[in-house]
Design an enzyme around this catalytic site. Structure first.
Site, PDB file in Angstrom:
ATOM      1  N   LYS A  67       0.831  -1.213   0.000  1.00 39.49           N
ATOM      2  CA  LYS A  67       0.000   0.000   0.000  1.00 39.49           C
ATOM      3  C   LYS A  67       0.869   1.267   0.000  1.00 39.49           C
ATOM      4  O   LYS A  67       0.458   2.311  -0.498  1.00 39.49           O
ATOM      5  CB  LYS A  67      -0.925   0.035   1.225  1.00 39.49           C
TER       6      LYS A  67
HETATM    7  C1  LIG Z   1      -4.245  -4.594   0.074  1.00 43.95           C
HETATM    8  C2  LIG Z   1      -3.442  -5.832   0.007  1.00 43.95           C
HETATM    9  C3  LIG Z   1      -3.661  -6.809  -0.990  1.00 43.95           C
HETATM   10  C4  LIG Z   1      -4.799  -6.720  -1.990  1.00 43.95           C
HETATM   11  O1  LIG Z   1      -4.616  -5.697  -2.947  1.00 43.95           O
HETATM   12  P1  LIG Z   1      -5.835  -5.144  -3.799  1.00 43.95           P
HETATM   13  O2  LIG Z   1      -5.290  -3.984  -4.535  1.00 43.95           O
HETATM   14  O3  LIG Z   1      -6.907  -4.756  -2.813  1.00 43.95           O
HETATM   15  O4  LIG Z   1      -6.291  -6.249  -4.698  1.00 43.95           O
HETATM   16  C5  LIG Z   1      -2.821  -7.911  -1.017  1.00 43.95           C
HETATM   17  N1  LIG Z   1      -1.838  -8.068  -0.110  1.00 43.95           N
HETATM   18  C6  LIG Z   1      -1.597  -7.148   0.851  1.00 43.95           C
HETATM   19  C7  LIG Z   1      -0.516  -7.395   1.836  1.00 43.95           C
HETATM   20  C8  LIG Z   1      -2.383  -5.997   0.939  1.00 43.95           C
HETATM   21  O5  LIG Z   1      -2.143  -5.100   1.914  1.00 43.95           O
END
Ligand SMILES: *Cc1c(COP(=O)(O)O)cnc(C)c1O
Length: 473
Positions: free
Chosen positions: A112
């Site tokens: 993120k």
């Molecule tokens: C948010 C997240 C995901 C999923 O990503 P999306 O963009 O919502 O599909 C996968 N792994 C981790 C560690 C995340 O924080």
């Protein structure tokens, strides 16, 4: 470059306008009128760029209403020394034809940060130009909240009010968020569960007078700026992998990516990169036991589940029952026909399901998308097998990606698995698989010792209103 809504009810707007918005005014999602394309020679000319320089090129195709020098400065600030690796996104081989794309070198050790650090520079820039402020109100059960706090700490014109459920986050997650001391960061612990926190956010957002008076907004997973910032690392990874092959074989050299998925944001960024012209053969979407997206890609039927039917798994950031960015993909499948999309969504809202099975063969043929499901046992086995083979410890989300990727590997084609978090954040399952816990870097271990700063509130909206009224910027 102009932006419209998937449902047709928004006048064409420029990037700076949509950067501040969550939903389009008609309830749809913001999309570019036309996805920009780049030719092979242009991609090749980016080979020697640093990560911030590459980000400037890719994001610059979308953010056209900003002077190029300003965008370059924002990207330099976003992808600078907050990342633990000098090259921001290193690649780690896990066998001869597979590598991890390490998106977890940012301050919160999860992917993120890749998008949020960019927003942390881009939003204050736009707000300053417009003489506006933004008070971000969100609810988190972990990753998104901490990524937002680290991106916006001490940023001008921005306040962050992050609600988290009492006693529901890991010790590490609490330490990471609650030890921040910046004046504009407010960690509000709600005496309830995540849904209670989420409902408070919804209630305040529904109070339009309060919302306008206090400039409330969000930076949730449907924000277009996040998706575009995430497209950059697909280009980066392709450029790194092809550096290893003879120059005359690089043009059009296909690679595949596997993407641990939840809200369909990360993999949609990959779809954008593919449509822009990056030679991506297949985008492998990996889900955990909450496999509503795997179901959709296999059957063409999309049937969101209720919160009560969402399982708590050992890859918790992928525990979703409704993929908020899927609407953008379906818009592409329907030929960017906003009227058809709006009708499809009416059907979904009234029936609880959307049947696109007649289009299903195109998901792979035209869009290169396939999918698979990984379970707790798969994660444990994959963490163990990956460690035995390569001595690399992976986290459970990445393990979902590796598990599903294994079923789709093609001879002589690199499979790049996006590493979406570091194993230090998920010690229980790593311990189960390997019999030891990954060690925290010293600067993170130190956080566990520091004092924590939170405000505790109940589930009544009035107390939250009063708190925000006293502290908003
Ligand atoms: C948010 C997240 C995901 C999923 O990503 P999306 O963009 O919502 O599909 C996968 N792994 C981790 C560690 C995340 O924080």
């Amino acid at each position: 470059m102009q932006y419209v809504s998937t449902r047709g009810g928004m006048a064409p707007s420029n990037f700076s306008d949509v950067l501040l918005e969550g939903l389009a005014p008609d309830g749809g999602l913001v999309v570019p009128v036309e996805i920009p394309t780049v030719d092979a020679a242009t991609i090749e000319s980016w080979r020697e760029l640093t990560y911030p320089q590459l980000a400037t090129e890719v994001i610059g195709l979308y953010w056209t209403d900003i002077p190029r020098e300003d965008l370059a400065e924002l990207c330099q600030a976003a992808y600078g020394d907050q990342f633990n690796a000098d090259d921001v996104v290193p690649l780690t081989p896990i066998d001869q034809m597979a590598a991890l794309v390490d998106l977890s070198q940012g301050p919160t050790l999860a992917f993120k940060d890749m998008a949020m650090q960019f927003l942390g520079e881009a939003l204050p820039y736009v707000l300053k130009q417009r003489d506006q402020t933004l008070n971000i109100l969100g609810a988190t059960s972990g990753d998104t909240g901490s990524a937002a706090e680290y991106a916006f700490r001490s940023k001008p014109n921005i306040g962050v009010f992050m609600l988290s459920p009492k006693g529901r986050m890991s010790q590490f997650q609490r330490a990471q968020m609650y030890t921040l001391t910046d004046d504009n960061i407010h960690n509000i612990v709600i005496d309830g569960v995540f849904d209670d926190a989420q409902n408070l956010v919804k209630e305040l957002n529904g109070d339009l007078d309060f919302k306008a008076k206090h400039s409330l907004g969000t930076v949730n997973s449907i924000n277009l700026g996040r998706l575009i910032a995430q497209s950059v690392y697909y280009f980066w990874a392709w450029l790194r992998v092809t550096t290893g092959i003879p120059a005359d074989q690089r043009e059009g050299f296909s690679v595949s990516f596997a993407v641990p998925s939840g809200n369909f944001g990360n993999v949609f960024s990959g779809q954008l990169a593919r449509q822009m012209g990056l030679p991506i053969d297949t985008l492998v979407l990996a889900t955990n036991e909450n496999n509503v997206l795997d179901e959709f890609f296999r059957s063409g039927k999309y049937e969101p589940r209720s919160a009560a039917n969402t399982l708590a798994t050992s890859s918790p950031s992928m525990d979703i029952s409704k993929a908020s960015n899927l609407e953008r993909f379906i818009y592409l499948v329907l030929g960017q026909d906003a009227q058809a999309l709006a009708q499809a969504w009416e059907q979904l809202d009234s029936n609880g399901t959307l049947d696109l099975s007649e289009h299903q063969p195109r998901f792979q043929q035209e869009f290169g998308m396939v999918s698979g499901t990984s379970t707790h046992e798969d994660r444990v086995a994959t963490i163990r097998a990956t460690y035995e083979k390569s001595k690399v410890v992976i986290d459970p989300h990445t393990a979902d990606g590796v598990t599903v990727a294994r079923g789709y590997q093609k001879p002589n084609q690199p499979m790049l698995v996006l590493e979406t978090a570091k194993p230090e954040k998920f010690t229980d399952i790593v311990n189960e698989a390997l019999g030891f816990e990954p060690e925290l870097l010293p600067e993170y271990a130190k956080l566990l010792e520091l004092g924590q700063h939170t405000v505790e509130l109940g589930t009544e909206a009035q107390a939250l209103r009063e708190y925000i009224a006293l502290h908003y910027v």
